[in-house]
Design an enzyme around this catalytic site. Structure first.
Site, PDB file in Angstrom:
ATOM      1  N   GLU A  47       0.855  -1.177   0.000  1.00  0.00           N
ATOM      2  CA  GLU A  47       0.000   0.000   0.000  1.00  0.00           C
ATOM      3  C   GLU A  47       0.895   1.232   0.000  1.00  0.00           C
ATOM      4  O   GLU A  47       1.733   1.395   0.889  1.00  0.00           O
ATOM      5  CB  GLU A  47      -0.899   0.023   1.235  1.00  0.00           C
ATOM      6  CG  GLU A  47      -1.933  -1.086   1.275  1.00  0.00           C
ATOM      7  CD  GLU A  47      -2.741  -1.060   2.561  1.00  0.00           C
ATOM      8  OE1 GLU A  47      -2.707  -0.016   3.268  1.00  0.00           O
ATOM      9  OE2 GLU A  47      -3.379  -2.063   2.869  1.00  0.00           O
ATOM     10  N   ASP A  58      -5.851   7.926  10.686  1.00  0.00           N
ATOM     11  CA  ASP A  58      -4.492   7.503  11.000  1.00  0.00           C
ATOM     12  C   ASP A  58      -4.038   8.033  12.350  1.00  0.00           C
ATOM     13  O   ASP A  58      -4.420   9.120  12.782  1.00  0.00           O
ATOM     14  CB  ASP A  58      -3.528   7.974   9.908  1.00  0.00           C
ATOM     15  CG  ASP A  58      -3.796   7.296   8.587  1.00  0.00           C
ATOM     16  OD1 ASP A  58      -3.888   6.063   8.588  1.00  0.00           O
ATOM     17  OD2 ASP A  58      -3.934   7.994   7.563  1.00  0.00           O
TER      18      ASP A  58
END
Length: 258
Positions: A47, A58
């Site tokens: 990724e 995140d």
């Protein structure tokens, strides 16, 4: 056939390992070397993070990586240029992971076309509403053969999970917890129950478990309950510290053995 689909068809029960890193961090021009190292060392899928100023899903590690990447001048256009330059060298599936705003600014059609031109097999867009995916993005992505990977969490209802499974292809990103990204020492009984619940659903798409995987316990638990594991924050931390992908991988594999 799309490389993501090829990977899962060819795995034949082998547990997969996917790693995440943010393009442009720790250096602006390190994407190609990092990808070469990951492929050479046997990582199954990668990724590549698109840096964004407000990465709400995140934790602090990836937020910091995105900030550094933006300061290094990284942009979606530059990511595509870097990936296109190594397209003929990288055979493992590449998945772009980023938020909707930069992709909309780039344009959905140009984004999908650039994915094909640069060897990107799919995209993960954490803040993409499923309705918008179905109505706006899926038709374009399908036309270009780009897989849009959707996420599920412990809070996602069985009904919605089945709906996602029915309308997506490639794999389902199974988030280990409803929290943000970041390393965890163990997956407790509550997470194990979540894994068992999803296993019992008999979904059509394979699943990869991510968020929190940083040691042997979390890796083995993920691989036992899905097609494989995705590691992000732990690898990003090690890559930032070492500034060398091979050294970061050495340290990661050591951590995963404990």
């Amino acid at each position: 056939m799309n490389k993501i689909n090829e990977l899962f068809e060819s795995a034949r029960g082998r547990k997969l390992l996917s790693l995440y890193f943010c393009a442009g961090c720790p250096t602006a021009d390190g994407t190609a070397d990092t990808l070469r190292a990951l492929q050479r060392r046997g990582i199954d899928m990668v990724e590549v993070g698109i840096p964004f100023s407000d990465p709400m899903a995140d934790g602090p590690v990836i937020q910091d990586a995105a900030t550094k990447a933006l300061k290094n001048g990284m942009s979606l256009g530059k990511i595509f240029a870097q990936l296109k330059a190594v397209k003929d060298e990288i055979s493992i599936p590449l998945v772009l992971m980023g938020y909707l705003n930069p992709i909309l600014q780039y344009g959905i059609e140009p984004f999908c076309r650039s994915c094909v031109e640069s060897g990107v097999a799919g995209a993960i867009i954490p803040d993409l509403p499923f309705k918008d995916y179905l109505e706006t993005i899926k038709p374009v992505a399908d036309r270009h053969g780009v897989r849009i990977i959707m996420l599920i969490t412990p809070e996602t209802s069985d009904e919605r999970i089945r709906f996602i499974d029915e309308h997506t292809d490639g794999f389902i990103y199974m988030v280990s917890s409803a929290a943000t990204t970041g390393a965890q020492k163990l997956f407790d009984e509550k997470k194990q129950e979540y894994f068992r619940r999803i296993n019992a659903m008999g979904l059509r798409n394979p699943r990869m478990i991510g968020f929190g995987i940083s040691n042997r316990q979390t890796l083995e638990s993920s691989q036992a309950n899905a097609a494989g594991a995705i590691i992000g924050s732990k690898f990003v931390t090690l890559l930032n510290e070492s500034r060398n992908a091979d050294e970061a991988l050495d340290r990661l594999f050591e951590a995963l053995s404990r």
